[in-house]
Write a protein that holds these residues in place. Structure first.
Motif, PDB file in Angstrom:
ATOM      1  N   LEU A   1      15.213  19.788  31.563  1.00 17.17           N
ATOM      2  CA  LEU A   1      16.653  19.901  31.828  1.00 17.17           C
ATOM      3  C   LEU A   1      17.013  19.257  33.164  1.00 17.17           C
ATOM      4  N   ASP A   2      16.187  19.471  34.180  1.00 12.11           N
ATOM      5  CA  ASP A   2      16.436  18.874  35.499  1.00 12.11           C
ATOM      6  C   ASP A   2      16.386  17.350  35.445  1.00 12.11           C
ATOM      7  N   ASP A   3      15.638  16.805  34.483  1.00 12.09           N
ATOM      8  CA  ASP A   3      15.516  15.354  34.331  1.00 12.09           C
ATOM      9  C   ASP A   3      16.576  14.784  33.390  1.00 12.09           C
ATOM     10  N   GLY A   4      17.548  15.594  33.002  1.00 11.59           N
ATOM     11  CA  GLY A   4      18.657  15.083  32.201  1.00 11.59           C
ATOM     12  C   GLY A   4      18.503  15.225  30.703  1.00 11.59           C
ATOM     13  N   PHE A   5      17.478  15.921  30.248  1.00 14.07           N
ATOM     14  CA  PHE A   5      17.311  16.173  28.817  1.00 14.07           C
ATOM     15  C   PHE A   5      18.259  17.291  28.387  1.00 14.07           C
ATOM     16  N   ASN A   6      18.620  17.280  27.111  1.00 12.18           N
ATOM     17  CA  ASN A   6      19.444  18.329  26.524  1.00 12.18           C
ATOM     18  C   ASN A   6      18.693  18.953  25.363  1.00 12.18           C
ATOM     19  N   MET A   7      18.877  20.273  25.181  1.00 12.46           N
ATOM     20  CA  MET A   7      18.209  20.936  24.075  1.00 12.46           C
ATOM     21  C   MET A   7      18.879  20.525  22.763  1.00 12.46           C
ATOM     22  N   PHE A   8      18.094  19.976  21.849  1.00 14.51           N
ATOM     23  CA  PHE A   8      18.574  19.573  20.527  1.00 14.51           C
ATOM     24  C   PHE A   8      18.315  20.705  19.542  1.00 14.51           C
ATOM     25  N   GLN A   9      17.123  21.262  19.594  1.00 14.46           N
ATOM     26  CA  GLN A   9      16.735  22.481  18.892  1.00 14.46           C
ATOM     27  C   GLN A   9      15.852  23.249  19.857  1.00 14.46           C
ATOM     28  N   PHE A  10      15.364  24.420  19.474  1.00 16.48           N
ATOM     29  CA  PHE A  10      14.623  25.256  20.416  1.00 16.48           C
ATOM     30  C   PHE A  10      13.469  24.523  21.094  1.00 16.48           C
ATOM     31  N   ARG A  36       4.245  32.046  29.344  1.00 18.62           N
ATOM     32  CA  ARG A  36       5.716  32.024  29.296  1.00 18.62           C
ATOM     33  C   ARG A  36       6.292  31.316  30.513  1.00 18.62           C
ATOM     34  N   LYS A  37       5.687  31.553  31.683  1.00 18.79           N
ATOM     35  CA  LYS A  37       6.142  30.902  32.907  1.00 18.79           C
ATOM     36  C   LYS A  37       5.930  29.387  32.821  1.00 18.79           C
ATOM     37  N   ALA A  38       4.786  28.958  32.285  1.00 22.40           N
ATOM     38  CA  ALA A  38       4.503  27.522  32.149  1.00 22.40           C
ATOM     39  C   ALA A  38       5.469  26.872  31.160  1.00 22.40           C
ATOM     40  N   ALA A  39       5.718  27.540  30.039  1.00 17.66           N
ATOM     41  CA  ALA A  39       6.639  27.000  29.026  1.00 17.66           C
ATOM     42  C   ALA A  39       8.057  26.914  29.587  1.00 17.66           C
ATOM     43  N   SER A  40       8.474  27.957  30.280  1.00 14.66           N
ATOM     44  CA  SER A  40       9.805  27.974  30.886  1.00 14.66           C
ATOM     45  C   SER A  40       9.938  26.887  31.947  1.00 14.66           C
ATOM     46  N   GLY A  41       8.897  26.709  32.746  1.00 15.05           N
ATOM     47  CA  GLY A  41       8.911  25.669  33.778  1.00 15.05           C
ATOM     48  C   GLY A  41       8.985  24.273  33.181  1.00 15.05           C
ATOM     49  N   ASN A  98       4.458  16.176  33.937  1.00 16.81           N
ATOM     50  CA  ASN A  98       4.788  17.601  33.949  1.00 16.81           C
ATOM     51  C   ASN A  98       4.245  18.360  32.746  1.00 16.81           C
ATOM     52  N   LEU A  99       3.308  17.760  32.006  1.00 14.32           N
ATOM     53  CA  LEU A  99       2.783  18.422  30.812  1.00 14.32           C
ATOM     54  C   LEU A  99       2.093  19.733  31.168  1.00 14.32           C
ATOM     55  N   VAL A 119      11.493  14.813  23.043  1.00  9.32           N
ATOM     56  CA  VAL A 119      10.289  15.554  23.413  1.00  9.32           C
ATOM     57  C   VAL A 119      10.214  16.775  22.498  1.00  9.32           C
ATOM     58  N   PHE A 120       9.157  16.824  21.688  1.00 11.87           N
ATOM     59  CA  PHE A 120       8.899  17.943  20.789  1.00 11.87           C
ATOM     60  C   PHE A 120       7.745  18.735  21.385  1.00 11.87           C
ATOM     61  N   PHE A 121       7.823  20.059  21.355  1.00 13.40           N
ATOM     62  CA  PHE A 121       6.698  20.813  21.902  1.00 13.40           C
ATOM     63  C   PHE A 121       6.542  22.158  21.220  1.00 13.40           C
ATOM     64  N   ASP A 122       5.306  22.614  21.222  1.00 12.17           N
ATOM     65  CA  ASP A 122       4.934  23.931  20.722  1.00 12.17           C
ATOM     66  C   ASP A 122       4.008  24.510  21.773  1.00 12.17           C
ATOM     67  N   LEU A 123       4.544  25.388  22.597  1.00 11.08           N
ATOM     68  CA  LEU A 123       3.788  25.922  23.729  1.00 11.08           C
ATOM     69  C   LEU A 123       3.498  27.405  23.521  1.00 11.08           C
ATOM     70  N   PRO A 124       2.321  27.854  23.924  1.00 10.60           N
ATOM     71  CA  PRO A 124       1.996  29.280  23.782  1.00 10.60           C
ATOM     72  C   PRO A 124       2.840  30.124  24.748  1.00 10.60           C
ATOM     73  N   THR A 125       3.210  31.324  24.284  1.00  8.73           N
ATOM     74  CA  THR A 125       4.028  32.215  25.119  1.00  8.73           C
ATOM     75  C   THR A 125       3.551  33.665  25.015  1.00  8.73           C
ATOM     76  N   GLU A 126       2.257  33.849  24.799  1.00  9.24           N
ATOM     77  CA  GLU A 126       1.744  35.208  24.614  1.00  9.24           C
ATOM     78  C   GLU A 126       1.546  35.954  25.923  1.00  9.24           C
ATOM     79  N   THR A 127       1.149  35.256  26.977  1.00  7.84           N
ATOM     80  CA  THR A 127       0.941  35.930  28.260  1.00  7.84           C
ATOM     81  C   THR A 127       2.074  35.568  29.223  1.00  7.84           C
ATOM     82  N   ARG A 128       2.160  36.330  30.295  1.00 11.39           N
ATOM     83  CA  ARG A 128       3.188  36.066  31.298  1.00 11.39           C
ATOM     84  C   ARG A 128       3.029  34.673  31.898  1.00 11.39           C
TER      85      ARG A 128
END
Length: 114
Positions: A41-50, A30-35, A73-74, A18-27
């Motif tokens: 992670l809860d579904d068993g994925f591991n961070m490969f890069q940021f 950032r909350k949506a990107a973090s969620g 969950n998009l 899963v590759f993604f580029d999510l906006p993080t300018e507003t609170r």
């Protein structure tokens, strides 16, 4: 009947990326990107890069389950790409930190208990 050897065949086992580029300018952004990252992670994925997360799946059918869950969950904004490749293809990846080649991590294998 599928044997245990066929079940973990490098051409049948899959990796979901899963590759993604999510906006993080507003609170809220950032909350949506973090969620979104937390649900990966809860579904068993591991961070490969940021912004790249990976998950090993023992079959195409299992990969489809995790792809569907990710699609459900998009976030509303940003770009997300979901790709699936075989374990054989994933194993042919070359990893570098600077000019130094990095040892490949061994793929995780799930054991089935009957």
């Amino acid at each position: 009947m599928i044997s245990q050897l066929d079940r973990l065949n490098a051409y049948r086992t899959m990796w979901v990326l899963v590759f993604f580029d999510l906006p993080t300018e507003t609170r809220l952004e950032r909350k949506a990107a973090s969620g979104f990252r937390k649900r990966l992670l809860d579904d068993g994925f591991n961070m490969f890069q940021f912004s790249i997360y990976t998950r090993f799946c023992p079959s195409r059918e299992n990969a489809a389950v995790h792809i569907k869950r990710t699609k459900n969950n998009l976030p509303k904004k940003g770009k997300v790409c979901i790709m699936q490749i075989t374990d054989k293809q994933f194993g042919m990846m070359e990893l570098f930190h600077g000019k130094k080649e990095v040892e490949k991590e061994t793929g995780s294998q799930q054991l089935e208990l009957f």
